[in-house]
Design a protein around this motif. Structure first.
Motif, PDB file in Angstrom:
ATOM      1  N   GLY A 656       0.828  -1.324   0.226  1.00  0.00           N
ATOM      2  CA  GLY A 656      -0.027   0.000  -0.060  1.00  0.00           C
ATOM      3  C   GLY A 656       0.880   1.341  -0.108  1.00  0.00           C
ATOM      4  N   LEU A 657       2.130   1.290  -0.497  1.00  0.00           N
ATOM      5  CA  LEU A 657       2.972   2.604  -0.425  1.00  0.00           C
ATOM      6  C   LEU A 657       2.652   3.205  -1.746  1.00  0.00           C
ATOM      7  N   ASN A 658       2.505   4.573  -1.791  1.00  0.00           N
ATOM      8  CA  ASN A 658       2.540   5.394  -2.931  1.00  0.00           C
ATOM      9  C   ASN A 658       3.489   6.571  -2.804  1.00  0.00           C
ATOM     10  N   ALA A 659       4.408   6.327  -3.683  1.00  0.00           N
ATOM     11  CA  ALA A 659       5.651   7.176  -3.902  1.00  0.00           C
ATOM     12  C   ALA A 659       5.644   8.049  -5.066  1.00  0.00           C
ATOM     13  N   SER A 660       5.501   9.388  -4.958  1.00  0.00           N
ATOM     14  CA  SER A 660       5.117   9.970  -6.287  1.00  0.00           C
ATOM     15  C   SER A 660       5.891  11.515  -6.133  1.00  0.00           C
ATOM     16  N   LEU A 661       5.766  12.062  -7.281  1.00  0.00           N
ATOM     17  CA  LEU A 661       6.182  13.480  -7.373  1.00  0.00           C
ATOM     18  C   LEU A 661       7.701  13.822  -7.138  1.00  0.00           C
ATOM     19  N   GLY A 663      12.155  12.003  -6.707  1.00  0.00           N
ATOM     20  CA  GLY A 663      13.018  11.004  -7.496  1.00  0.00           C
ATOM     21  C   GLY A 663      12.534   9.564  -7.323  1.00  0.00           C
ATOM     22  N   THR A 664      13.625   8.351  -7.422  1.00  0.00           N
ATOM     23  CA  THR A 664      13.215   7.119  -7.393  1.00  0.00           C
ATOM     24  C   THR A 664      12.081   6.917  -6.144  1.00  0.00           C
ATOM     25  N   GLY A 665      11.011   6.350  -6.659  1.00  0.00           N
ATOM     26  CA  GLY A 665      10.141   6.037  -5.751  1.00  0.00           C
ATOM     27  C   GLY A 665      10.342   4.935  -4.512  1.00  0.00           C
ATOM     28  N   ILE A 666      11.200   3.701  -5.329  1.00  0.00           N
ATOM     29  CA  ILE A 666      11.234   2.519  -4.311  1.00  0.00           C
ATOM     30  C   ILE A 666      12.584   2.171  -4.830  1.00  0.00           C
ATOM     31  N   THR A 667      13.517   2.232  -3.976  1.00  0.00           N
ATOM     32  CA  THR A 667      15.075   1.524  -4.073  1.00  0.00           C
ATOM     33  C   THR A 667      15.145   0.319  -3.045  1.00  0.00           C
ATOM     34  N   LEU A 668      15.720  -0.830  -3.581  1.00  0.00           N
ATOM     35  CA  LEU A 668      15.939  -1.968  -2.639  1.00  0.00           C
ATOM     36  C   LEU A 668      17.453  -2.214  -3.146  1.00  0.00           C
ATOM     37  N   SER A 669      18.569  -2.016  -2.416  1.00  0.00           N
ATOM     38  CA  SER A 669      19.824  -2.144  -2.636  1.00  0.00           C
ATOM     39  C   SER A 669      20.419  -3.387  -1.618  1.00  0.00           C
ATOM     40  N   ASN A 670      20.962  -4.399  -2.216  1.00  0.00           N
ATOM     41  CA  ASN A 670      21.524  -5.757  -1.475  1.00  0.00           C
ATOM     42  C   ASN A 670      20.576  -5.953  -0.421  1.00  0.00           C
ATOM     43  N   VAL A 671      19.197  -6.172  -0.753  1.00  0.00           N
ATOM     44  CA  VAL A 671      18.087  -6.562   0.316  1.00  0.00           C
ATOM     45  C   VAL A 671      17.719  -7.956  -0.164  1.00  0.00           C
ATOM     46  N   SER A 672      17.415  -8.897   0.728  1.00  0.00           N
ATOM     47  CA  SER A 672      17.049 -10.239   0.301  1.00  0.00           C
ATOM     48  C   SER A 672      15.609 -10.417   1.336  1.00  0.00           C
ATOM     49  N   ALA A 673      14.867 -11.862   0.610  1.00  0.00           N
ATOM     50  CA  ALA A 673      13.805 -12.289   1.488  1.00  0.00           C
ATOM     51  C   ALA A 673      12.962 -11.242   1.685  1.00  0.00           C
ATOM     52  N   SER A 674      12.434 -10.574   0.744  1.00  0.00           N
ATOM     53  CA  SER A 674      11.703  -9.160   0.978  1.00  0.00           C
ATOM     54  C   SER A 674      10.417  -9.140  -0.021  1.00  0.00           C
ATOM     55  N   SER A 675       9.385  -8.157   0.287  1.00  0.00           N
ATOM     56  CA  SER A 675       8.185  -7.995  -0.548  1.00  0.00           C
ATOM     57  C   SER A 675       7.971  -6.798  -0.816  1.00  0.00           C
ATOM     58  N   ILE A 676       7.609  -6.280  -1.841  1.00  0.00           N
ATOM     59  CA  ILE A 676       6.726  -5.077  -2.495  1.00  0.00           C
ATOM     60  C   ILE A 676       5.549  -5.392  -3.074  1.00  0.00           C
ATOM     61  N   VAL A 677       4.291  -5.182  -2.396  1.00  0.00           N
ATOM     62  CA  VAL A 677       3.217  -5.607  -2.936  1.00  0.00           C
ATOM     63  C   VAL A 677       2.245  -4.622  -3.054  1.00  0.00           C
ATOM     64  N   LYS A 678       1.349  -4.359  -4.167  1.00  0.00           N
ATOM     65  CA  LYS A 678       0.074  -3.583  -4.198  1.00  0.00           C
ATOM     66  C   LYS A 678       0.474  -2.024  -3.909  1.00  0.00           C
ATOM     67  N   SER A 679       1.679  -1.556  -4.262  1.00  0.00           N
ATOM     68  CA  SER A 679       1.987  -0.287  -4.199  1.00  0.00           C
ATOM     69  C   SER A 679       2.342   0.273  -5.635  1.00  0.00           C
ATOM     70  N   LYS A 680       2.627   1.877  -5.388  1.00  0.00           N
ATOM     71  CA  LYS A 680       2.539   2.553  -6.467  1.00  0.00           C
ATOM     72  C   LYS A 680       3.844   3.452  -6.520  1.00  0.00           C
ATOM     73  N   ALA A 681       4.555   3.736  -7.802  1.00  0.00           N
ATOM     74  CA  ALA A 681       5.698   4.492  -7.728  1.00  0.00           C
ATOM     75  C   ALA A 681       5.527   5.556  -8.831  1.00  0.00           C
ATOM     76  N   GLU A 682       5.493   6.712  -8.973  1.00  0.00           N
ATOM     77  CA  GLU A 682       5.502   7.553 -10.182  1.00  0.00           C
ATOM     78  C   GLU A 682       6.456   8.663  -9.837  1.00  0.00           C
ATOM     79  N   SER A 683       7.520   8.573 -10.474  1.00  0.00           N
ATOM     80  CA  SER A 683       8.804   9.365 -10.477  1.00  0.00           C
ATOM     81  C   SER A 683       8.874  10.371 -11.240  1.00  0.00           C
ATOM     82  N   ASN A 684       9.211  11.464 -10.981  1.00  0.00           N
ATOM     83  CA  ASN A 684       9.887  12.534 -11.794  1.00  0.00           C
ATOM     84  C   ASN A 684      11.231  12.549 -12.313  1.00  0.00           C
ATOM     85  N   SER A 685      11.922  11.338 -11.858  1.00  0.00           N
ATOM     86  CA  SER A 685      13.347  11.216 -12.066  1.00  0.00           C
ATOM     87  C   SER A 685      13.504  10.346 -12.961  1.00  0.00           C
TER      88      SER A 685
END
Length: 1024
Positions: A656-661, A663-685
């Motif tokens: 249920g994340l909404n990242a907008s307006l 830069g980068t909406g969602i960043t996972l760097s060197n992440v494991s065993a995780s989940s991103i579901v039913k979310s929204k990313a609208e970047s100006n970058s």
């Protein structure tokens, strides 16, 4: 339509006017032209006519009439693209129809073959999208993909000329440049005139003359929209019946027509659960009968409802539970529940206080009776006071508010003082508010003998120092008292009990609590954030309290309340494990807003927004590095350079994340065993979502939108073993990009569409058929990425055929095959099947191309995945060229061969790549063939059974194969420059293939080992 001249006299003579008399009224010297007369009471009698039938009158308080513009403007092309919300519904239908059609006509037993028919389901009404002003001429469902801003001052932005249209704006804005005066020419946001059954939903329409305009129509439905700041009317209906206006916000209309105008002939209109306010003259203006007004809030306007004499009869319409201040002529309606004066913030109170308002001068102000700002209707579910206007505002130092033990109730804020000093609040009772007493940036002030109950927060000190409280209590609130960024205050003789949090101290030091009670609070009696809990500058003495997390309190029990719900009121760091909940929206300065500094955190934003207000080059909405077991739900992040950024972390769960307006909406760097579901990313970058060096990620059912010319909806870089499914990426330059060593992911059922460059882009090492486990994805353009078929959502199925005469098939798209039988049955000589480097994927096995009795035929440039036996040839002289084939045999046919040639001669297999679990290239009972420059991997890479006179040249069996070349009963074959370096046996020979003369070693062959192959030359020292 001609533009009226500046004097706005009768410039449109000769144009039929439906309101004009049949002939001039010669008996009326005040009206010699025959134009209709309008009421002089300041309220409109009739509204604008249908376009093209303009009226030329000034709009003044005495004659408040408006004529909207004529014609259409800016017809943009509607993009006939499928939206995600319909794909999940339409595609299964398409697939089922295609499966039934194909299964009914498929080749079942050789040689009786019929032609496969590819069937596509096309909806009766199209699903379309638009991004600019346009005209909608056909029935269907239309989605607004992006905000629209137009400079028109005369005309329509969205013109609906067809019935049976549903227009969904997805919350996007439609903004005009309305003339800021109430006279023609006029502009319209959405015009639905002369049509029926039109729905306008979830739109934000502002700055036009008319927000939504309908004339001579029926069943116009406007819902869940914010139609505000339009000059003449926000919604205008005339001669339009059977409509529904529901759950809208209609604010700041400036003409006498009102925010909502219901004109003549607009019967059976239902107006329900709308919030209407801040109109300059009228909230709702009614000139027709038989309408329903239920559960609306209409206030902060001089007159809430106005009805013409005919429309105002007691039985003309019906009304239930409307919150309004007053009405004129609407006898069927009773305004109840609001005693709030108009323009409350401008009401200056006298020392004798009888209403809500502001205290602007020093002195003593005494409340004469209870004040109730409003009484919510029993079923309305609407709070018109989301404007957050306090009941009493203290705007002066040295002011004393004495409530004389009277009660202020049902206000957003009961008493507010901001930025003032030396004021006093005493003998007040505040109940049923969001904030009881809200003290912001105030010093040297006091609250005495007052109580606060049934509020979100009883007493709030924010940025306020040296405040004295005595004899105060707060009960049955979420927070009894909340102290944030405030110091040196004295709170004594208090009772903060039976709340969720009795005392909440955030980033505050030097405060003292003496002689009080804080018990029976459901979460904790005294909670302080770590920087306040550990501060010895705070003090507590002679106070009875139960549970606290502070080191300085006298509470009976000390506990770090692990996994309790901590409300979050401001940006900062989460230092201890537990459940955190945003109490409202947050505004962040430079840097990060929320930083997670511990494991085992659950953060729920409850749909609240976290926004950046000071631009920064390194800021984050939510930041975590090096932690595990983090859950983040229902957060809206706006304008950050990085919305959500997690690094070196494990078990991060986001929904249920909404990242907008930003830069980068969602960043996972060197992440494991995780989940991103039913979310929204609208970047100006450049990127909406980035997976970098991450594995074991479930990224599912997310939406990404990015219209920048260099943007990428989703970048997957050096990331493996992730599940990426059912996501949508729209309008980016590139939909999905894989770079680095991103292999072994399960990427399926994603929709990457409307990309400016390509929907899918893969680096060379991520392009092979077997680099990713997924296969069925949607989008029509790609570079590399042969592991997927970039399918059209409307026509994904392969156009299978049966060839009984010489012909050429040239594929122009990737495709999906679903029947599990034979797609192309080729039973004629002289047939060419060229895939043109497109990918065909089967989700149920079967054979892509079966050649039988087919001389001089050819298949070339095909990428085949998921077929059980992709290419078969029997009794034919076929050429198989540049085929890339991937078969997971153990899941399809355990003894299947990827390429199989049987009982054939003068055949050839050239420059092909094959990967399978069993036999890659199988030649049996065949002669005079050519097998050259192939790369085959399998438990048996190359199998020759009873073959002869076949030339093997330049082929490779890499170490992943168990057996490189298996010869059984074969003779007179020749071998040159082949490499058979298998993990088991390089070359094995049985039966007649063992003899010295059964095959010919032409030299240059390399093998890891050989068994029973006496024909290998003694000089071939590389075979052992």
């Amino acid at each position: 339509m001609q533009s009226p001249q500046n004097d706005y006299t009768n410039q449109n003579q000769g144009i039929p006017n439906p309101y004009a008399p049949s002939s001039p009224d010669q008996n009326n010297p005040q009206n010699p032209s025959g134009q209709p007369e309008y009421p002089q009471s300041g309220y409109i009698g009739q509204g604008p006519q249908q376009y093209g039938q303009g009226m030329s009158v000034n709009v003044t308080p005495e004659n408040p009439i408006a004529q909207p513009p004529s014609g259409e403007l800016g017809s943009g092309e509607l993009k006939k693209e499928k939206r995600k919300s319909n794909k999940k519904m339409l595609i299964p239908i398409i697939i089922v129809i295609a499966v039934i059609a194909v299964a009914g006509v498929m080749f079942i037993s050789k040689p009786h073959v019929t032609t496969t028919i590819s069937t596509t389901s096309i909806p009766a009404h199209p699903v379309s999208s638009f991004t600019s002003c346009t005209t909608i001429r056909s029935p269907g469902l239309y989605y607004q993909e992006a905000p629209i801003s137009t400079k028109i001052t005369n005309g329509t932005c969205i013109s609906v000329t067809s019935s049976n249209v549903k227009l969904i704006c997805n919350g996007n804005k439609i903004v005009g440049s309305a003339p800021l005066i109430g006279k023609p020419p006029f502009s319209v946001g959405i015009n639905a005139s002369g049509v029926s059954n039109v729905t306008v939903q979830d739109c934000a329409i502002s700055n036009f003359s008319y927000g939504v305009y309908a004339y001579s129509s029926s069943k116009i439905n406007v819902s869940e929209s914010n139609v505000s700041f339009n000059v003449m009317s926000d919604i205008y209906l005339n001669d339009t019946n059977g409509s529904t206006i529901s759950s809208n916000k209609l604010y700041n209309a400036t003409s006498a027509q009102g925010a909502l105008f219901i004109g003549n002939g607009s019967a059976n209109t239902t107006v329900i659960k709308n919030a209407i306010g801040h109109s300059a003259v009228t909230g709702v203006n009614v000139f027709s009968q038989g309408n329903k007004f239920y559960y609306n809030s209409v206030n902060l306007t001089p007159t809430s409802f106005v009805c013409s004499s005919e429309a105002g009869f007691p039985k003309a319409s019906s009304a239930i539970d409307n919150l309004c201040y007053n009405n004129t002529g609407c006898d069927f309606l009773t305004c109840s529940g609001i005693n709030l004066p108009d323009n409350l913030s401008n009401v200056v109170l006298s020392p004798t206080v009888t209403t809500c308002g502001s205290i602007d001068s020093p002195g003593t102000y005494t409340l004469q009776d209870n004040l109730t700002m409003y009484l919510k209707g029993a079923n309305s579910g609407i709070n018109i006071f989301s404007y957050a206007v306090p009941c009493i505002t203290i705007n002066s130092p040295l002011a004393v508010l004495n409530c004389n033990n009277h009660t202020i109730t049902n206000a957003t804020v009961g008493i507010m003082a901001k930025g003032k000093t030396l004021f006093k609040i005493e003998n007040c009772r505040v109940s049923g508010t969001t904030f009881g007493a809200l003290i912001e940036n105030a010093t040297n002030s006091s609250i005495y003998n007052s109580s606060f109950s049934k509020s979100y927060t009883g007493i709030t000190l924010s940025g306020s120092d040296l405040v004295t409280m005595s004899g105060v209590d707060a009960k049955n609130d979420t927070n009894g008292i909340y102290i944030s960024n405030s110091s040196s205050s004295i709170i004594k003789n208090f009772n903060f009990s039976r709340n969720s949090y009795g005392i909440y101290v955030n980033s505050s030091i030097g405060n003292s609590f003496t002689g009080g009670v804080a018990v029976n609070n459901s979460q904790i009696d005294l909670y302080a954030t770590p920087n306040s809990a550990n501060s010895t500058d705070n003090f507590m003495g002679s106070t009875v309290c139960g549970l606290s997390d502070t080191h300085w309190s006298t509470c009976r029990n000390y506990e770090e309340p692990y996994l309790k719900v901590y409300p979050v009121f401001s940006c900062g760091s989460l230092y201890r494990p537990g459940n955190y909940s945003l109490s409202g929206s947050l505004a962040a300065g430079a840097g990060s807003c929320l930083t997670i500094n511990t494991n085992n955190v659950k953060l729920s934003c409850n749909g609240n927004r976290i926004s950046e207000v000071l631009p920064s080059t390194t800021n984050y909405g939510i930041f975590d590095s090096g932690h595990s077991n983090i859950t983040i739900t229902n957060c809206t992040l706006s304008s950050f350079r990085y919305g959500l950024y997690a690094a070196n972390a494990r078990n991060i769960r986001v929904s249920g994340l909404n990242a907008s307006l930003g830069g980068t909406g969602i960043t996972l760097s060197n992440v494991s065993a995780s989940s991103i579901v039913k979310s929204k990313a609208e970047s100006n970058s450049n990127y909406d979502v980035v997976l970098d060096k991450s594995s074991g990620i479930i990224f599912m059912a997310n939406n990404m939108t990015n219209s920048r010319p260099t943007s990428v909806s989703m970048l997957i870089e050096n990331s493996t073993r992730n599940t990426i499914a059912n996501n949508t990426g729209l309008d980016a330059h590139i939909g999905m990009q894989l770079s680095g060593a991103s292999q072994g992911n399960n990427i399926s059922n994603n929709y990457m569409e409307l990309s400016g460059y390509e929907d899918y882009v893969c680096a060379p090492q991520d392009s092979n058929l077997n680099s990713e486990n997924g296969g069925v994805n949607y989008g029509t353009k790609k570079i590399g990425c042969h592991w997927l078929a970039a399918l059209s959502p409307t026509a994904p199925s392969a156009d299978c055929q049966v060839a009984l005469t010489p012909t050429t098939y040239s594929l122009s798209t990737d495709a999906l095959y679903e029947s599990g039988n034979i797609c192309y049955g080729i039973y004629s000589s002289g047939v060419t099947l060229n895939c043109n480097n497109h990918t065909i994927i089967s989700n149920s096995g079967g054979t892509f191309a079966a050649f039988a009795h087919s001389g001089s035929s050819k298949i070339e440039n095909c990428y085949l995945k998921g077929f059980a036996t992709p290419i078969t040839a029997t009794n034919t002289s076929v050429s198989i060229i540049n085929a890339t084939v991937y078969v997971n045999s153990t899941k399809l046919a355990p003894s299947a061969s990827a390429i199989s040639v049987n009982m054939s001669k003068q055949f050839s297999i050239l420059r092909s790549n094959v990967l399978t679990d069993y036999i890659a290239i199988n030649i049996s009972n065949s002669t005079s063939g050519s097998i050259k420059y192939n790369n085959a991997t399998g438990s048996i890479a190359y199998y020759a059974y009873n073959t002869s006179s076949t030339d093997f040249q330049g082929n490779i069996a890499p170490p992943q194969s168990t057996l490189g070349l298996y010869l059984y009963g074969s003779s007179a074959d020749s071998f040159q420059n082949n490499i058979f370096n298998s993990t088991g046996i390089g070359i094995e020979c049985l039966a007649s293939a063992q003899g010295n003369k059964s095959a010919y070693d032409q030299g240059g062959n390399v093998c890891s080992s050989s068994e029973n192959c006496g024909w290998i030359s003694a000089s071939s020292l590389t075979c052992k």
